[in-house]
Design an enzyme around this catalytic site. Structure first.
Site, PDB file in Angstrom:
ATOM      1  N   ASP A   9       0.959  -1.269   0.038  1.00  0.00           N
ATOM      2  CA  ASP A   9       0.096   0.086  -0.071  1.00  0.00           C
ATOM      3  C   ASP A   9       0.942   1.210   0.068  1.00  0.00           C
ATOM      4  OD1 ASP A   9      -2.200   1.853   0.595  1.00  0.00           O
ATOM      5  OD2 ASP A   9      -1.291   1.779   2.754  1.00  0.00           O
ATOM      6  N   ASP A  11       0.096   5.091   0.695  1.00  0.00           N
ATOM      7  CA  ASP A  11       0.096   5.989   1.875  1.00  0.00           C
ATOM      8  C   ASP A  11      -0.052   5.350   3.192  1.00  0.00           C
ATOM      9  OD1 ASP A  11       0.035   8.118   0.042  1.00  0.00           O
ATOM     10  OD2 ASP A  11      -2.013   7.972  -0.516  1.00  0.00           O
TER      11      ASP A  11
HETATM   12 MG   LIG Z   1      -2.629   3.268   3.284  1.00  0.00          MG
END
Ligand SMILES: [Mg+2]
Length: 179
Positions: A9, A11
């Site tokens: 992932d 952010d």
């Molecule tokens: Mg995230």
């Protein structure tokens, strides 16, 4: 023989998450110090490095696709500078949450797409995320899940860390046993 991969992932894992907003330009992309060393470890063990990121800021017209590409180019350049490697693939989904797009996490579309493209053995691969949607997407795709957050969630990940400081050690151990 199939490839193994670590799906990341973005952010909150690769860079600092901005609460209730989006990383719309390179200046807002703050790389976590631990990440270059971790990517190097994974890469040197012949795993693919793939980014899977929801970016509905584009769908909401808060930023353009070009803005997103600029951020990703900056990220890749920065990683090359810091550790000599970068993500082999960046898979993003700009669809709005309401669309319930198959590509958008918590759905597994992006992971399945990249797995197909890169001949990846999902059972021997992992996703690392800081949201329940990452863990759900990982489970639906059939990869092992690593959740990094102090926030409780209803879905049980395979591995859980409070923060990124112990991630290197965890990955080192996982790689050893994941033959
Ligand atoms: Mg995230």
């Amino acid at each position: 023989m199939k490839n193994k991969a670590f799906f990341f992932d973005r952010d909150g894992i690769v860079n600092k998450r901005i609460i209730d907003a989006y990383v719309t330009k390179p200046e807002e992309f703050i790389l976590f110090d631990e990440i270059p060393k971790i990517l190097k470890l994974i890469h040197s063990n012949s795993y693919k490095l793939i980014l899977v990121t929801n970016q509905q800021g584009v769908g909401k017209k808060l930023m353009t696709l070009e803005d997103l590409n600029l951020v990703h180019n900056y990220m890749q350049d920065l990683l090359i500078e810091k550790c000599g490697i970068a993500f082999e693939e960046i898979n993003f989904c700009t669809d709005l949450k309401e669309t319930n797009s198959f590509r958008r996490k918590p759905n597994p579309g992006m992971i399945l797409e990249s797995a197909e493209k890169n001949n990846i053995d999902l059972k021997k691969s992992f996703i690392i995320g800081d949201s329940e949607s990452d863990i759900l997407a990982g489970k639906l795709a059939g990869v092992k899940t690593i959740y990094i957050s102090s926030e409780p969630i209803n879905t049980m990940p395979d591995y859980k860390l409070e923060d990124i400081s112990k991630l290197y050690e965890l990955i080192e151990n996982l790689i050893k046993v994941n033959q």
